[in-house]
Design a protein around this motif. Structure first.
Motif, PDB file in Angstrom:
ATOM      1  N   HIS A   1       1.119  -0.832  -0.263  1.00 37.38           N
ATOM      2  CA  HIS A   1       0.411   0.172   0.150  1.00 37.38           C
ATOM      3  C   HIS A   1       0.856   1.234   0.135  1.00 37.38           C
ATOM      4  O   HIS A   1       2.075   1.632   1.095  1.00 37.38           O
ATOM      5  N   LYS A   2       0.632   1.553  -1.512  1.00 34.11           N
ATOM      6  CA  LYS A   2       2.012   2.555  -1.108  1.00 34.11           C
ATOM      7  C   LYS A   2       2.933   3.101  -1.477  1.00 34.11           C
ATOM      8  O   LYS A   2       3.650   2.149  -2.272  1.00 34.11           O
ATOM      9  N   ASP A   3       4.056   3.704  -0.166  1.00 32.44           N
ATOM     10  CA  ASP A   3       5.144   3.133  -0.325  1.00 32.44           C
ATOM     11  C   ASP A   3       5.543   2.344   1.214  1.00 32.44           C
ATOM     12  O   ASP A   3       7.375   2.317   1.995  1.00 32.44           O
ATOM     13  N   TYR A   4       4.970   0.986   1.164  1.00 34.88           N
ATOM     14  CA  TYR A   4       5.314   0.220   2.370  1.00 34.88           C
ATOM     15  C   TYR A   4       4.663  -0.889   2.082  1.00 34.88           C
ATOM     16  O   TYR A   4       2.987  -1.433   1.107  1.00 34.88           O
ATOM     17  N   LEU A   5       5.017  -1.606   2.455  1.00 37.01           N
ATOM     18  CA  LEU A   5       5.493  -3.547   1.637  1.00 37.01           C
ATOM     19  C   LEU A   5       5.127  -4.236   3.515  1.00 37.01           C
ATOM     20  O   LEU A   5       5.787  -4.292   3.546  1.00 37.01           O
ATOM     21  N   TYR A   6       3.565  -4.051   4.084  1.00 31.48           N
ATOM     22  CA  TYR A   6       3.007  -4.847   4.796  1.00 31.48           C
ATOM     23  C   TYR A   6       3.588  -6.535   5.317  1.00 31.48           C
ATOM     24  O   TYR A   6       2.654  -6.825   4.091  1.00 31.48           O
ATOM     25  N   MET A  35       5.221  -6.743  10.086  1.00 31.09           N
ATOM     26  CA  MET A  35       6.457  -5.972  10.014  1.00 31.09           C
ATOM     27  C   MET A  35       6.166  -5.275   8.726  1.00 31.09           C
ATOM     28  O   MET A  35       5.386  -6.257   7.537  1.00 31.09           O
ATOM     29  N   ALA A  36       6.516  -4.045   8.424  1.00 33.98           N
ATOM     30  CA  ALA A  36       6.559  -2.908   6.814  1.00 33.98           C
ATOM     31  C   ALA A  36       7.442  -2.397   6.827  1.00 33.98           C
ATOM     32  O   ALA A  36       8.546  -1.732   7.326  1.00 33.98           O
ATOM     33  N   TRP A  86      -3.599  -8.403   4.710  1.00 34.54           N
ATOM     34  CA  TRP A  86      -4.730  -7.967   3.755  1.00 34.54           C
ATOM     35  C   TRP A  86      -5.411  -6.201   3.795  1.00 34.54           C
ATOM     36  O   TRP A  86      -5.208  -6.341   4.778  1.00 34.54           O
ATOM     37  N   GLY A  87      -4.841  -6.227   3.095  1.00 32.70           N
ATOM     38  CA  GLY A  87      -5.466  -4.162   3.610  1.00 32.70           C
ATOM     39  C   GLY A  87      -6.918  -4.161   3.209  1.00 32.70           C
ATOM     40  O   GLY A  87      -7.063  -4.818   2.093  1.00 32.70           O
ATOM     41  N   VAL A  88      -7.453  -3.506   4.236  1.00 34.18           N
ATOM     42  CA  VAL A  88      -9.022  -3.619   3.680  1.00 34.18           C
ATOM     43  C   VAL A  88     -10.087  -2.345   4.308  1.00 34.18           C
ATOM     44  O   VAL A  88      -9.114  -1.567   4.664  1.00 34.18           O
ATOM     45  N   MET A  89      -9.906  -1.804   2.553  1.00 33.52           N
ATOM     46  CA  MET A  89     -10.432  -0.212   2.367  1.00 33.52           C
ATOM     47  C   MET A  89     -11.518  -0.248   3.449  1.00 33.52           C
ATOM     48  O   MET A  89     -12.429  -0.612   3.247  1.00 33.52           O
ATOM     49  N   ASN A  90     -12.004   0.356   4.713  1.00 35.02           N
ATOM     50  CA  ASN A  90     -13.201   0.264   6.167  1.00 35.02           C
ATOM     51  C   ASN A  90     -13.128   1.817   6.548  1.00 35.02           C
ATOM     52  O   ASN A  90     -12.373   2.299   6.688  1.00 35.02           O
ATOM     53  N   GLY A  91     -14.247   2.198   5.940  1.00 37.27           N
ATOM     54  CA  GLY A  91     -14.355   4.253   6.457  1.00 37.27           C
ATOM     55  C   GLY A  91     -13.481   4.975   5.415  1.00 37.27           C
ATOM     56  O   GLY A  91     -13.685   5.905   6.364  1.00 37.27           O
TER      57      GLY A  91
END
Length: 478
Positions: free
Chosen positions: A365-370, A396-397, A434-439
């Protein structure tokens, strides 16, 4: 339909019924798990507070929804509309549907009660086919007497506000004659994925731990195309994740990785029904995380992480060449990040800061790998000889240079969010993020699959009618 709420009387002793415990057995020795949420809009690295805590107890939330807690929560799978998220259980034939707004379990679809036609086994992961349908990947299930895995379909209904109301089991796709068509000796489906952005969204590629793979049609719940094992070269097994091409709706990539053999990334063209190898990865690296990354200049790359060696590769999508290979995530980044564990049992020691990351599922997400960080004694998949004794489970990011999609030259802002030791029996072990778009904000949902308790089953005999029987239906004494 959703699981019915538990009867109001949960006491084994029913007054006036001379209740007796006929059998007391352990139904499941270790169940439950923990959801942690990191909000990427936070200033600083910390877990989001949810109802006053820094986590959600999945067992407690399941019970409130009328579900029995299950074994080894494994994957985070947000719905296309962003309102719900599914968490699969790789140790059971079930999965949980969570409401994103309050992080609570709503319902628990299962194939447990479909015998003899369908026997559920172990749901590793799955994929949404629009917000109305979910396909669960059962690694060991049986359909019509043929075992070797299954794809189970449930459909969902919604009310006028978009809130999920109910689910219905539709069908299961088994593996009859699939091994023969692929030229393998067995089948064990691991993951599934489509490209939801175009005309081929109904076609899903199914990877397999035993080798090869196939395209299935989610509308008809039938196999479309089987790919022979010969097309996979020396990547003869270890099928893993499927990711969609961000710009080409007919393309998906499939990652194949093994701890004791070759790893590869394959390109599947859903229009032409072809499979080609994009890149051969390092042997014995256990490729296990994959994400597309587009540079600021528009060049498309692939970030690949290797679980066994804790290394990262960056591959140029257009020709499969390496832009970076075998970047050591520990020595280059996380060895320098000092971590204080939370709520450590006294018998554990983790003062050593070196080699503390063993990566699993990753999300960019953007400039970080989670990255999901496994624990020192993983409860799934990782072989004992590949354990990391100093592993710190959590999130870890890694900082990414968006101009190149390579790790940033300075990792001073790389960070670690450790999980709590909540299990009464085993150590924390994070498998998935995982990325969850929330609110309106991007959150990184993180799953600790270490069970937080057990399930005991009591068979109780009572000389009264069953719960729910109307008094008018009970005949008078003769």
């Amino acid at each position: 339909p959703p699981a019915a709420p538990a009867p109001p009387d949960l006491n084994a002793q029913r007054p006036g019924c001379q209740s007796q415990i006929a059998k007391n057995s352990t139904a499941d020795s270790i169940v439950g798990g923990t959801l942690y949420v990191y909000d990427t809009t936070f200033v600083g690295s910390k877990w989001k507070k949810i109802a006053g805590k820094s986590y959600v107890d999945l067992a407690d939330s399941s019970i409130k929804a009328g579900c029995v807690p299950k074994h080894k929560p494994h994957m985070v799978l947000p719905s296309p509309d962003g309102k719900h998220t599914i968490i699969t259980y790789t140790g059971d034939q079930d999965y949980a549907v969570l409401r994103n707004s309050d992080f609570s379990v709503m319902m628990c679809p299962s194939v447990e009660f479909l015998k003899p036609k369908v026997f559920g086994g172990a749901v590793h992961t799955g994929a949404w086919f629009t917000k109305n349908t979910f396909l669960a990947v059962d690694m060991t299930g049986c359909v019509d007497g043929i075992c070797g895995g299954a794809i189970h379909r449930h459909d969902f209904t919604y009310d006028g506000t978009g809130a999920m109301k109910s689910f219905t089991y539709k069908s299961s796709l088994g593996h009859t004659n699939v091994a023969a068509a692929r030229g393998t000796t067995a089948t064990k489906p691991i993951a599934i994925g489509n490209n939801p952005s175009g005309a081929y969204s109904k076609l899903f590629f199914v990877t397999d731990a035993k080798g090869a793979g196939s395209i299935m049609n989610a509308e008809t719940m039938a196999w479309d195309t089987h790919f022979n094992a010969s097309l996979f070269g020396n990547c003869s097994g270890g099928g893993l994740w499927v990711v969609p091409h961000p710009d080409d709706p007919k393309i998906v990539l499939a990652q194949y990785g093994k701890q004791d053999s070759a790893s590869c990334i394959f390109k599947i063209d859903m229009q032409a029904k072809t499979l080609t190898k994009l890149v051969q990865l390092a042997d014995n690296g256990d490729a296990h995380g994959i994400q597309f990354c587009k540079t600021d200049g528009g060049e498309l790359t692939i970030i690949n992480t290797n679980r066994q060696t804790a290394t990262l590769d960056v591959v140029k999508y257009s020709d499969g060449s390496f832009l970076l290979r075998d970047y050591d995530l520990n020595s280059q980044a996380f060895d320098a990040v000092q971590v204080t564990r939370q709520s450590e049992p006294k018998k554990r020691r983790l003062s050593v800061q070196q080699k503390k990351l063993q990566p699993d599922v990753v999300y960019l997400h953007k400039d970080y790998l989670y990255m999901a960080a496994r624990g020192p004694k993983p409860v799934s998949a990782v072989k004992a000889q590949n354990f990391y004794a100093n592993a710190v489970p959590g999130l870890m990011a890694l900082k990414i240079n968006t101009a190149t999609c390579l790790p940033a030259s300075s990792q001073s802002t790389a960070f670690v969010l450790p999980t709590w030791e909540r299990s009464p029996e085993i150590t924390s072990d994070v498998h998935s993020v995982w990325g969850v778009m929330n609110g309106g904000s991007m959150q990184i949902w993180t799953i600790d699959q270490a069970g937080t308790g057990s399930v005991q089953q009591l068979d109780v005999y009572s000389n009264c009618a069953a719960h729910g029987v109307k008094a008018s239906d009970i005949h008078a004494n003769p």
